[in-house]
Scaffold this active site. Structure first.
Site, PDB file in Angstrom:
ATOM      1  N   HIS A 203       0.828  -1.212   0.000  1.00 54.88           N
ATOM      2  CA  HIS A 203       0.000   0.000   0.000  1.00 54.88           C
ATOM      3  C   HIS A 203       0.861   1.261   0.000  1.00 54.88           C
ATOM      4  O   HIS A 203       1.848   1.348   0.728  1.00 54.88           O
ATOM      5  CB  HIS A 203      -1.058   0.004   1.104  1.00 54.88           C
ATOM      6  CG  HIS A 203      -0.580   0.182   2.515  1.00 54.88           C
ATOM      7  ND1 HIS A 203      -0.435   1.416   3.110  1.00 54.88           N
ATOM      8  CD2 HIS A 203      -0.269  -0.728   3.467  1.00 54.88           C
ATOM      9  CE1 HIS A 203      -0.058   1.252   4.379  1.00 54.88           C
ATOM     10  NE2 HIS A 203       0.060  -0.035   4.614  1.00 54.88           N
ATOM     11  N   GLU A 255      -4.975   2.516   4.774  1.00 57.43           N
ATOM     12  CA  GLU A 255      -5.103   3.030   6.149  1.00 57.43           C
ATOM     13  C   GLU A 255      -6.521   3.528   6.447  1.00 57.43           C
ATOM     14  O   GLU A 255      -6.885   3.696   7.607  1.00 57.43           O
ATOM     15  CB  GLU A 255      -4.085   4.155   6.394  1.00 57.43           C
ATOM     16  CG  GLU A 255      -2.617   3.742   6.191  1.00 57.43           C
ATOM     17  CD  GLU A 255      -2.074   2.857   7.302  1.00 57.43           C
ATOM     18  OE1 GLU A 255      -2.854   2.427   8.165  1.00 57.43           O
ATOM     19  OE2 GLU A 255      -0.850   2.607   7.284  1.00 57.43           O
ATOM     20  N   HIS A 361       2.454   4.862  12.117  1.00 55.84           N
ATOM     21  CA  HIS A 361       1.350   5.812  12.322  1.00 55.84           C
ATOM     22  C   HIS A 361       1.771   7.016  13.172  1.00 55.84           C
ATOM     23  O   HIS A 361       0.928   7.665  13.786  1.00 55.84           O
ATOM     24  CB  HIS A 361       0.122   5.127  12.930  1.00 55.84           C
ATOM     25  CG  HIS A 361      -0.353   3.930  12.152  1.00 55.84           C
ATOM     26  ND1 HIS A 361      -1.172   2.965  12.675  1.00 55.84           N
ATOM     27  CD2 HIS A 361      -0.123   3.557  10.858  1.00 55.84           C
ATOM     28  CE1 HIS A 361      -1.420   2.035  11.771  1.00 55.84           C
ATOM     29  NE2 HIS A 361      -0.788   2.377  10.648  1.00 55.84           N
TER      30      HIS A 361
HETATM   31  N1  BES Z   1       0.806  -2.223   8.369  1.00 59.06           N
HETATM   32  C1  BES Z   1      -0.353  -2.102   9.170  1.00 59.06           C
HETATM   33  C2  BES Z   1      -0.747  -3.440   9.817  1.00 59.06           C
HETATM   34  C3  BES Z   1       0.218  -3.842  10.909  1.00 59.06           C
HETATM   35  C4  BES Z   1       0.282  -3.112  12.073  1.00 59.06           C
HETATM   36  C5  BES Z   1       1.049  -4.913  10.744  1.00 59.06           C
HETATM   37  C6  BES Z   1       1.184  -3.459  13.066  1.00 59.06           C
HETATM   38  C7  BES Z   1       1.956  -5.273  11.756  1.00 59.06           C
HETATM   39  C8  BES Z   1       2.026  -4.527  12.906  1.00 59.06           C
HETATM   40  C9  BES Z   1      -1.516  -1.552   8.340  1.00 59.06           C
HETATM   41  O1  BES Z   1      -1.108  -0.491   7.517  1.00 59.06           O
HETATM   42  C10 BES Z   1      -2.573  -0.996   9.256  1.00 59.06           C
HETATM   43  O2  BES Z   1      -2.338   0.013   9.866  1.00 59.06           O
HETATM   44  N2  BES Z   1      -3.719  -1.679   9.324  1.00 59.06           N
HETATM   45  C11 BES Z   1      -4.789  -1.230  10.162  1.00 59.06           C
HETATM   46  C12 BES Z   1      -6.069  -1.922   9.789  1.00 59.06           C
HETATM   47  C13 BES Z   1      -6.694  -1.406   8.508  1.00 59.06           C
HETATM   48  C14 BES Z   1      -7.853  -2.261   8.132  1.00 59.06           C
HETATM   49  C15 BES Z   1      -7.134   0.034   8.665  1.00 59.06           C
HETATM   50  C16 BES Z   1      -4.478  -1.511  11.619  1.00 59.06           C
HETATM   51  O3  BES Z   1      -3.617  -2.348  11.915  1.00 59.06           O
HETATM   52  O4  BES Z   1      -5.116  -0.885  12.476  1.00 59.06           O
HETATM   53 ZN    ZN Z   2      -0.741   1.214   8.819  1.00 65.14          ZN
END
Ligand code: BES
Ligand code: ZN
Length: 399
Positions: A203, A255, A361
């Site tokens: 992404h 995100e 984030h």
């Molecule tokens: N890369 C993250 C997912 C992640 C977070 C992997 C921490 C490993 C460790 C992804 O970009 C993300 O932030 N996903 C969201 C969920 C999405 C459906 C909005 C999340 O984890 O809250």
């Molecule tokens: Zn993320």
């Protein structure tokens, strides 16, 4: 009923008067701050209603963009299904015709491409990609960063792909209802009887917990975006002419709740495109201090058979071992493809627990924040993407 308490909290925050500052030095809003209705350079209406599928709940519920942001920051997981409620309505049909995956056996073809991967390219791409204030999908700089990536892909293709191969490559923007597009690069397959497609994805957007703040997004997911770009470069430089069509996707708005990938999976579903395999790369750089360097193989919301194949690729082509792990929720774009009934896998920098929870984030998701950020580690994922493309795409060399 955790989310109901949360919604109450959010409403209280919006109702209580006190002025919320914004700009580069702004903090995340506190309870009681009054939020401005618009932010310069952003096209995000905090009051806009969205249809959101919360993890573990049967029916989607309506919540505002602001409530979504608050939910995410509090660790409440969701899919924003507003524009793709019917995604997966044909999934059942497809589940009956499962593709099978080979034992990796093209070492002679894969190895030279892997040997051509360059760390310096990872560094140079990521340096530029993280220089945008944010790559938030509803921001001007988010759009600029995506345009930059598009031109980078175009330039690499012109520079590295041999003339005849260039004719088989198409690069296009997949537009959305928000500013930032997704990007789809397709290397057309030569086969006349196999219409299936192999997809490698990452992404391109980033976010801060409070989306109006800076978000360099080096690990999340500048790293995955860059790892697969270097794989693409090395493949086309080698004249990769697959039998099946092989596509590279860079999704917008992951995100925001997997928005870009849902829109694309929905479009593929409705056009009846036969996706044989999808592999997601989200966070490929972090090696936590005191831990063994390894590759995390996500085993939830993924396809079992394709995951077994992916493990074999790691064993055959990478310098480090794999370890099984779970996100525990639909944590990245592979989940959109799975929802549509397509087999998908997700490979990540470490176990979920040892991944970079500390800086993603935030404005500190930068590649120079710590020596735990490793370009060597990122390159392992480029190797995996190269192997995935060749072993599944097929490549009959004429010489
Ligand atoms: N890369 C993250 C997912 C992640 C977070 C992997 C921490 C490993 C460790 C992804 O970009 C993300 O932030 N996903 C969201 C969920 C999405 C459906 C909005 C999340 O984890 O809250
Ligand atoms: Zn993320």
């Amino acid at each position: 009923m955790k989310f109901l308490a949360l919604l109450a909290l959010v409403s209280a925050a919006v109702a209580t008067p006190a002025l919320f500052p914004f700009g580069d030095n702004a903090q995340e809003p506190m309870m009681g701050d009054v939020l401005p209705t618009s932010y310069p350079g952003f096209d995000l209406d905090l009051n806009a209603p969205r249809l959101v599928q919360l993890e573990g709940q049967e029916e989607p519920i309506t919540m505002t963009e602001l409530e979504k942001i608050q939910a995410k920051a509090q660790g409440i997981r969701f899919f924003d299904v507003t524009d793709a409620v019917d995604l997966g309505s044909r999934a059942q049909l497809r589940a009956s015709v499962k593709p099978s995956y080979p034992t990796p056996n093209n070492t002679k073809t894969v190895k030279p491409v892997i040997d051509a991967l360059e760390i310096q390219n990872l560094h140079d791409t990521l340096d530029k990609f993280t220089s945008f204030r944010t790559r938030y999908y509803r921001s001007e700089t988010g759009k600029e960063s995506q345009r930059w990536l598009l031109s980078k892909i175009t330039d690499l293709t012109k520079k590295y792909a041999p003339e005849p191969l260039q004719k088989s490559i198409s690069i296009h923007e997949f537009g959305h209802s928000w500013q930032q597009s997704s990007i789809i690069v397709s290397i057309n397959g030569t086969s006349t009887d196999d219409d299936s497609v192999v997809v490698i994805g990452a992404h391109l957007d980033s976010t801060n917990n409070w989306p109006f703040l800076p978000a360099p997004g080096a690990d999340d997911d500048g790293s995955g975006s860059t790892s697969i770009l270097e794989a693409y470069r090395a493949l086309v430089a080698a004249g990769f002419q697959p039998e099946r069509t092989v596509e590279f996707h860079w999704y917008s708005a992951e995100e925001g709740g997997l928005l870009g990938s849902q829109a694309i999976a929905k479009s593929y579903e409705s056009r009846g495109i036969n996706v044989a395999a999808m592999s997601q790369y989200d966070m490929t750089a972090w090696v936590k201090r005191g831990t063994r360097e390894e590759v995390g193989i996500i085993t939830d919301y993924t396809d079992v058979d394709l995951t077994e194949f992916n493990k074999k690729l790691v064993e055959q082509y990478l310098s480090i071992p794999w370890v099984e792990t779970k996100c525990g929720y639909a944590c990245s774009d592979h989940a959109s493809w799975r929802k549509a009934g397509y087999p998908s896998v997700f490979t990540i920098e470490a176990t979920f627990e040892n991944s970079n929870h500390q800086f993603i984030h935030t404005q500190n998701d930068k590649y120079d924040i710590s020596d735990e950020f490793s370009f060597e580690h990122m390159l392992e994922f480029s190797k995996l993407a190269v192997a995935f493309a060749i072993e599944l795409g097929g490549w009959k060399k004429s010489t």
